[in-house]
Design a protein around this motif. Structure first.
Motif, PDB file in Angstrom:
ATOM      1  N   SER A  97      -0.289 -23.224   8.936  1.00 48.55           N
ATOM      2  CA  SER A  97       0.700 -23.646   7.940  1.00 48.55           C
ATOM      3  C   SER A  97       0.910 -25.154   7.943  1.00 48.55           C
ATOM      4  O   SER A  97       1.353 -25.728   6.944  1.00 48.55           O
ATOM      5  CB  SER A  97       2.033 -22.941   8.192  1.00 48.55           C
ATOM      6  OG  SER A  97       2.539 -23.268   9.474  1.00 48.55           O
ATOM      7  N   ALA A  98       0.586 -25.816   9.054  1.00 48.09           N
ATOM      8  CA  ALA A  98       0.808 -27.254   9.163  1.00 48.09           C
ATOM      9  C   ALA A  98      -0.159 -28.063   8.312  1.00 48.09           C
ATOM     10  O   ALA A  98       0.095 -29.239   8.030  1.00 48.09           O
ATOM     11  CB  ALA A  98       0.696 -27.698  10.621  1.00 48.09           C
ATOM     12  N   ILE A  99      -1.272 -27.471   7.906  1.00 44.78           N
ATOM     13  CA  ILE A  99      -2.267 -28.223   7.139  1.00 44.78           C
ATOM     14  C   ILE A  99      -2.501 -27.641   5.748  1.00 44.78           C
ATOM     15  O   ILE A  99      -3.311 -28.168   4.990  1.00 44.78           O
ATOM     16  CB  ILE A  99      -3.602 -28.320   7.899  1.00 44.78           C
ATOM     17  CG1 ILE A  99      -4.068 -26.939   8.385  1.00 44.78           C
ATOM     18  CG2 ILE A  99      -3.489 -29.290   9.051  1.00 44.78           C
ATOM     19  CD1 ILE A  99      -5.434 -26.956   9.036  1.00 44.78           C
ATOM     20  N   GLU A 100      -1.784 -26.607   5.396  1.00 48.67           N
ATOM     21  CA  GLU A 100      -1.909 -26.057   4.045  1.00 48.67           C
ATOM     22  C   GLU A 100      -1.525 -27.125   3.023  1.00 48.67           C
ATOM     23  O   GLU A 100      -0.507 -27.786   3.157  1.00 48.67           O
ATOM     24  CB  GLU A 100      -1.014 -24.832   3.881  1.00 48.67           C
ATOM     25  CG  GLU A 100      -1.155 -24.150   2.537  1.00 48.67           C
ATOM     26  CD  GLU A 100      -0.196 -22.977   2.359  1.00 48.67           C
ATOM     27  OE1 GLU A 100      -0.131 -22.455   1.229  1.00 48.67           O
ATOM     28  OE2 GLU A 100       0.494 -22.609   3.338  1.00 48.67           O
ATOM     29  N   THR A 101      -2.351 -27.316   2.010  1.00 44.25           N
ATOM     30  CA  THR A 101      -2.231 -28.278   0.903  1.00 44.25           C
ATOM     31  C   THR A 101      -2.547 -29.711   1.330  1.00 44.25           C
ATOM     32  O   THR A 101      -2.379 -30.638   0.534  1.00 44.25           O
ATOM     33  CB  THR A 101      -0.848 -28.265   0.211  1.00 44.25           C
ATOM     34  OG1 THR A 101       0.133 -28.888   1.055  1.00 44.25           O
ATOM     35  CG2 THR A 101      -0.424 -26.845  -0.149  1.00 44.25           C
ATOM     36  N   GLU A 102      -3.028 -29.936   2.548  1.00 41.32           N
ATOM     37  CA  GLU A 102      -3.337 -31.290   2.993  1.00 41.32           C
ATOM     38  C   GLU A 102      -4.734 -31.722   2.547  1.00 41.32           C
ATOM     39  O   GLU A 102      -5.671 -30.922   2.547  1.00 41.32           O
ATOM     40  CB  GLU A 102      -3.239 -31.378   4.525  1.00 41.32           C
ATOM     41  CG  GLU A 102      -3.358 -32.789   5.073  1.00 41.32           C
ATOM     42  CD  GLU A 102      -2.315 -33.723   4.492  1.00 41.32           C
ATOM     43  OE1 GLU A 102      -2.645 -34.430   3.506  1.00 41.32           O
ATOM     44  OE2 GLU A 102      -1.182 -33.735   5.008  1.00 41.32           O
TER      45      GLU A 102
END
Length: 344
Positions: A97-102
């Motif tokens: 979840s920490a890199i979703e959409t990054e």
């Protein structure tokens, strides 16, 4: 010491701009080698890819080593899917979840770099009726390349293969109020503090009372950063890493954290006490904390059999392993503690 604030920030930004997940740290190490050579030091590149610098000091059998790591979290390609999307395997303790959409970059072994974005599989909320309920894990996110690819063969034609590294944007910002927001402040914020200390010694011409080394490790995020290459004669090893900020923790982003214990156990009692006493005497804003889920370079050194005293300090950082936040005050308090302790 205020004159070193901008110097440390400058090199923090430069370090953060260099992609360097564990296993892909060569460019960051090269940056440090050139920087220290320009300062007049003689840095050494270890076989593992870390950088060790002898800062000088009287020859003695109780040398001091401070360690920070320049490796970060990241990922590698685990599978090129039939539709041209990429399944990834995390490097280090990332949450999906920490890199979703990054935004991200894919580095091929042939030297090409491609841009992409990390997205939930079937990421359009207006199409995916299970969007909100979907578990954010590494089976349900993927890299969408910003290239005209629609099949596995299209991706492979670009020279992209399994095992290629994926590096995520840092989105670095320093606010007018002094907050530093970025991915990978763990541990490039502390690495920049070490650079500032090396510059301080050169500027002042001070000869430390004991031999001092700096060690920039490159495998801390996967557990074996300082497990080798500690020079002979070192008796004290201080990990300068991220100080934790969160529920149940006393430290804030504006302080230097002195860790008494983490998930690997207590740090050396006498060494930790000396650090606390130094902070008190120097009027440095500090906190003493116990980190519930944490490991450090110095613990790797102990597990490898080095007979040293070990300690851990670091500028306070919030939202670790996510979009992290520190402050220039915490950065400078960590710098000030190093200066005060080693000037004794």
């Amino acid at each position: 010491m205020k004159q070193y604030q901008e110097y440390i920030l400058e090199h923090l930004k430069e370090l953060l701009a260099i992609d360097s997940p564990s296993g892909f740290t060569g460019r960051a190490a090269d940056y440090l080698m050139r920087l220290y050579q320009d300062m007049g030091y003689e840095p050494v590149l270890t076989r593992k890819g870390g950088v060790i610098v002898d800062l000088g000091g009287e020859e003695c059998d109780n040398a001091f080593l401070m360690a920070s790591h320049i490796d970060t979290l990241g990922a590698v390609i685990a599978e090129i899917k039939e539709n041209g999307r990429l399944r990834i395997s995390p490097v280090g303790g990332y949450g999906a979840s920490a890199i979703e959409t990054e935004n991200c970059r894919v580095y091929t072994r042939g030297g090409k770099v491609y841009e992409g974005t990390c997205q939930l599989v079937n990421a359009s909320l207006h199409v995916n009726t299970s969007y909100k309920e979907t578990l954010r894990d590494f089976q349900n996110i993927e890299i969408v390349l910003d290239e005209d690819v629609h099949a596995k063969e299209d991706v492979k034609a670009l020279g992209i293969e399994n095992g290629d590294f994926i590096c995520f944007d840092t989105a670095t910002r320093v606010t007018e109020s002094g907050y530093i927001k970025s991915r990978f402040l763990d541990d490039k914020l502390s690495a920049a503090v070490l650079i500032g200390y090396a510059k301080y010694l050169k500027d002042t011409g001070k000869m430390p009372k004991r031999k001092i080394y700096q060690y920039f490790t490159v495998f801390e995020e996967i557990g074996h950063g300082a497990s080798a290459s500690i020079p002979e004669g070192v008796t004290d090893v201080l990990s300068v890493d991220m100080g934790c900020v969160g529920d149940g923790i006393a430290c804030t982003e504006k302080e230097v954290s002195i860790c008494a214990k983490d998930s690997g156990g207590p740090y050396n009692y006498d060494f930790t006490t000396e650090l606390i006493q130094t902070a008190k005497e120097a009027g440095i804003a500090y906190a003493v904390d116990v980190y519930p889920s944490y490991g450090s370079d110095v613990e790797a050194a102990l597990k490898s059999g080095f007979d040293v005293r070990h300690g851990l300090i670091g500028p306070g950082v919030y939202a670790s392993h996510g979009y992290e936040r520190g402050h220039v005050d915490g950065m400078m308090n960590a710098f000030g503690l190093l200066v005060a302790y080693l000037d004794k």
